[in-house]
Scaffold this active site. Structure first.
Site, mmCIF file in Angstrom:
data_model
loop_
_atom_site.group_PDB
_atom_site.id
_atom_site.type_symbol
_atom_site.label_atom_id
_atom_site.label_comp_id
_atom_site.label_asym_id
_atom_site.label_seq_id
_atom_site.Cartn_x
_atom_site.Cartn_y
_atom_site.Cartn_z
ATOM 1 C CG HIS A 82 -1.828 -1.165 1.064
ATOM 2 N ND1 HIS A 82 -2.974 -1.092 0.574
ATOM 3 C CD2 HIS A 82 -1.728 -2.486 1.787
ATOM 4 C CE1 HIS A 82 -3.656 -2.384 0.601
ATOM 5 N NE2 HIS A 82 -2.976 -3.035 1.470
ATOM 6 N N GLY A 91 7.371 -22.469 10.031
ATOM 7 C CA GLY A 91 6.013 -21.931 10.314
ATOM 8 C C GLY A 91 5.831 -20.541 10.643
ATOM 9 C CB THR A 141 12.078 -6.582 5.640
ATOM 10 O OG1 THR A 141 13.484 -6.800 6.332
ATOM 11 C CG2 THR A 141 10.905 -6.940 6.580
ATOM 12 N NE ARG A 174 18.981 -7.045 12.161
ATOM 13 C CZ ARG A 174 18.648 -6.218 11.259
ATOM 14 N NH1 ARG A 174 18.844 -6.331 9.956
ATOM 15 N NH2 ARG A 174 18.174 -5.124 11.831
#
Length: 187
Positions: free
Chosen positions: A113, A140, A163, A178
């Site tokens: 968005h 999971g 990310t 990380r």
């Protein structure tokens, strides 16, 4: 003239209320509902997946329930496995390499968005594709955010929020994810 679907697939701002996109989501919801009502061994399962997904080889296993936006933007390699409750928001392509294993409740999210309020208030959205290599293991409840690429043989820890891109053979975990271990060299 560019259609809203073409804009969506190109990662540009698009109107998700477009009639063609609404119809495509309804089609996916119908097929998802039918698939999610089946159990292991039901004869209609493979045909439903082939109708729902963009690319779905014979040797794919997806445990229901399974959720998508459109389905036809998802392309799976041979031997891909999804455990229960996975979500694939496929406003842009999701490509998953052969023999990748995906744990329960994993979310693969290409949808995004706008950051500025005025554009968001106008109801516009965009997305970025996600590519997952071959022989990847995703634990999971991991979240894969828009635009990431996961290299072959990588491991994503349970609950990780990915990310950024993950290089081949690297293990990542945490929020944000990380590296825990660099890739091992093969001797």
């Amino acid at each position: 003239m560019t259609s809203e679907k073409q804009k969506m697939m190109a990662g540009e701002l698009y109107d998700p209320g477009d009639a063609d996109l609404v119809a495509a989501r309804k089609r996916a919801q119908r097929l998802m509902s039918e698939y999610n009502a089946t159990i292991y061994g039901d004869a209609e399962r493979p045909a439903l997946l082939r109708q729902l997904l963009g690319t779905c080889p014979e040797a794919v296993a997806i445990r229901a329930p399974f959720y998508v936006d459109y389905g036809d933007n998802i392309h799976l390699g041979e031997g891909v496995f999804f455990n229960y409750g996975c979500v694939c928001l496929d406003v842009c392509p999701i490509r998953i390499g052969a023999k990748t294993q995906i744990g329960p409740y994993v979310q693969i999210l290409t949808a995004d968005h706008p950051r500025d309020g005025a554009t968001r208030d106008a109801g516009l959205e965009f997305g970025r594709p996600i590519t997952i290599g071959a022989n990847v293991w995703i634990g999971g409840a991991a979240l894969l955010m828009p635009g990431v690429t996961i290299g072959d043989d990588a491991v994503i820890g349970a609950g990780a929020v990915v990310t950024r891109d993950v290089p081949p053979g690297v293990t990542v975990a945490g929020n944000p994810a990380r590296p825990l271990r660099p890739a091992k060299s093969v001797t």
